[in-house]
Write an enzyme that holds these catalytic residues in place. Structure first.
Site, PDB file in Angstrom:
ATOM      1  N   LYS A 279      -1.102   3.950  -4.362  1.00  0.00           N
ATOM      2  CA  LYS A 279      -1.932   2.755  -4.147  1.00  0.00           C
ATOM      3  C   LYS A 279      -3.413   3.093  -4.038  1.00  0.00           C
ATOM      4  O   LYS A 279      -3.789   4.227  -3.749  1.00  0.00           O
ATOM      5  CB  LYS A 279      -1.434   1.980  -2.929  1.00  0.00           C
ATOM      6  N   ARG A 314       9.431   2.993  -1.579  1.00  0.00           N
ATOM      7  CA  ARG A 314       9.274   2.485  -2.954  1.00  0.00           C
ATOM      8  C   ARG A 314       8.274   3.404  -3.660  1.00  0.00           C
ATOM      9  O   ARG A 314       7.106   3.441  -3.283  1.00  0.00           O
ATOM     10  CB  ARG A 314       8.760   1.042  -2.900  1.00  0.00           C
TER      11      ARG A 314
HETATM   12  N1  HH2 Z   1       3.937  -2.946  -3.921  1.00  0.00           N
HETATM   13  C1  HH2 Z   1       3.764  -3.369  -5.197  1.00  0.00           C
HETATM   14  C2  HH2 Z   1       4.697  -4.204  -5.805  1.00  0.00           C
HETATM   15  N2  HH2 Z   1       5.818  -4.580  -5.151  1.00  0.00           N
HETATM   16  N3  HH2 Z   1       7.179  -4.528  -3.219  1.00  0.00           N
HETATM   17  C3  HH2 Z   1       7.384  -4.125  -1.952  1.00  0.00           C
HETATM   18  N4  HH2 Z   1       8.489  -4.505  -1.297  1.00  0.00           N
HETATM   19  N5  HH2 Z   1       6.478  -3.313  -1.307  1.00  0.00           N
HETATM   20  C4  HH2 Z   1       5.338  -2.896  -1.904  1.00  0.00           C
HETATM   21  O1  HH2 Z   1       4.543  -2.173  -1.253  1.00  0.00           O
HETATM   22  C5  HH2 Z   1       5.076  -3.321  -3.256  1.00  0.00           C
HETATM   23  C6  HH2 Z   1       6.037  -4.160  -3.881  1.00  0.00           C
HETATM   24  C7  HH2 Z   1       2.537  -2.949  -5.960  1.00  0.00           C
HETATM   25  O2  HH2 Z   1       2.781  -1.781  -6.680  1.00  0.00           O
HETATM   26  P1  HH2 Z   1       3.235  -1.649  -8.245  1.00  0.00           P
HETATM   27  O3  HH2 Z   1       4.499  -2.348  -8.533  1.00  0.00           O
HETATM   28  O4  HH2 Z   1       3.280  -0.193  -8.554  1.00  0.00           O
HETATM   29  O5  HH2 Z   1       2.046  -2.267  -9.052  1.00  0.00           O
HETATM   30  P2  HH2 Z   1       1.795  -3.718  -9.639  1.00  0.00           P
HETATM   31  O6  HH2 Z   1       1.884  -4.714  -8.554  1.00  0.00           O
HETATM   32  O7  HH2 Z   1       0.402  -3.625 -10.216  1.00  0.00           O
HETATM   33  O8  HH2 Z   1       2.827  -3.987 -10.700  1.00  0.00           O
END
Ligand code: HH2
Length: 333
Positions: A279, A314
């Site tokens: 992040k 995650r």
């Molecule tokens: N963070 C992201 C997305 N979904 N779900 C949970 N439960 N907890 C989190 O911390 C979380 C999440 C953001 O990360 P990422 O999927 O890698 O990126 P993006 O939102 O740009 O697709």
């Protein structure tokens, strides 16, 4: 609630009969930090906490999507989006997505498939478009015989329904049922396990709204209200994982404050999930521009979370986090 109770996990070498088990995680605690909005923290013996708090802290959590929560679990991230901050655009085609899922499945306990980026500033994706991204991938993975549980990272009831029909098992809602109230009914009707994350506003607006009286206690109260709403909709506590939502409407200082006191959230009586992998705040703390260069610091924070009894991480890089879990297990941390 005026007092909040944070269990202080101890090292495996110092567990005696007087220690209390922490939510069936294999970790133990003797002492609790008592936090409040008006007084300095105090540290007391665990047995001084109210009985209901001790019950919430010590009761083993039921298995989640068939995964026992007596050891830390890994959720592998698969984003089928053009704009996710780490892997945006890499796995848009069904074939590329399938290859990555197979790679993740080698070490992940659960695969989280998302069709809408929720990074700060991201625009909302219409439900039809989100479905068109995730449903064929889930179907293809199930047709290919993938047995790993799949969660769908969505805020929308329609997407959740289609994903469950296609073979997904779990709903992961970063809005904690705030975005689409109908999603709670879908989860309840389908008896689906659910991950409910704390966030404020929408991804487009959340960073401008990052204001709290006391971020840790405010997020705790908000998650308690989210859990109560879920239970009122007919979702039993044992089918819910809660997540403080690192980076979602939080400044770097807010994120650090939450990470320092993660074990507080065990008092909510649910299993806990944490997402810190790659992040933006890690990039700012470490001076690493590229998300894929943030895995060492991501794993360091993951170890801190595991030491506080967090049940699921995650993550993007499964191999590095498997190493983390191996050393944590050997140390009894
Ligand atoms: N963070 C992201 C997305 N979904 N779900 C949970 N439960 N907890 C989190 O911390 C979380 C999440 C953001 O990360 P990422 O999927 O890698 O990126 P993006 O939102 O740009 O697709």
């Amino acid at each position: 609630m005026s007092h909040y109770y944070r269990p202080l996990p101890i090292s495996a070498g110092e567990v005696t009969d007087a220690a209390l088990p922490l939510g069936g995680t294999g970790k133990f605690f003797y002492k609790i930090a008592v936090l409040s909005r008006s007084q300095a923290p105090r540290i007391v013996l665990a047995k001084e906490a109210p009985a209901a708090v001790l019950e919430a802290l010590t009761a083993p959590r039921p298995a989640f999507a068939g995964l026992s929560l007596d050891r830390p679990r890994l959720m592998g991230i698969l984003n089928i989006t053009p704009d996710s901050f780490s892997d945006g655009g890499r796995f848009l085609g069904a074939e590329a997505a399938q290859r990555q899922a197979a790679e993740l499945a080698r070490g992940a306990d659960l695969i989280d498939i998302g069709g809408e980026s929720t990074r700060p500033g991201a625009r909302e994706v219409p439900a039809e478009e989100e479905m068109a991204r995730v449903v064929p991938v889930i179907e293809a993975l199930r047709d290919a015989g993938l047995t790993t549980p799949i969660s769908v990272d969505t805020r929308k009831a329609a997407v959740a329904r289609a994903a469950l029909d296609a073979g997904a098992d779990v709903i992961n809602d970063v809005s904690g049922f705030r975005f689409d109230p109908e999603l709670a009914d879908v989860v309840a009707e389908r008896n689906a396990p659910v991950i409910l994350m704390h966030s404020i506003g929408t991804p487009e607006t959340m960073q401008a709204q990052a204001k709290y009286d006391d971020v840790v206690l405010d997020v705790y109260d908000a998650l308690a209200a989210t859990r109560a709403r879920a239970e009122a909709a007919g979702i039993p506590r044992g089918r819910i994982l809660l997540d403080p939502g690192i980076g979602f409407g939080k400044t770097d200082d807010h994120n650090l404050a939450l990470l320092r006191r993660l074990s507080l959230f065990h008092a909510l009586g649910c299993g806990l999930l944490l997402g810190v992998s790659r992040k933006g705040f890690i990039g700012r703390l470490t001076g690493t521009e590229r998300p894929d260069q943030r895995d060492a610091a991501s794993a360091a924070l993951g170890l801190l979370a595991v030491a506080q009894g967090i049940q699921m991480l995650r993550v993007h890089d499964i191999g590095i986090h498997r190493q983390l879990l191996a050393v944590a297990d050997a140390l009894g941390t």
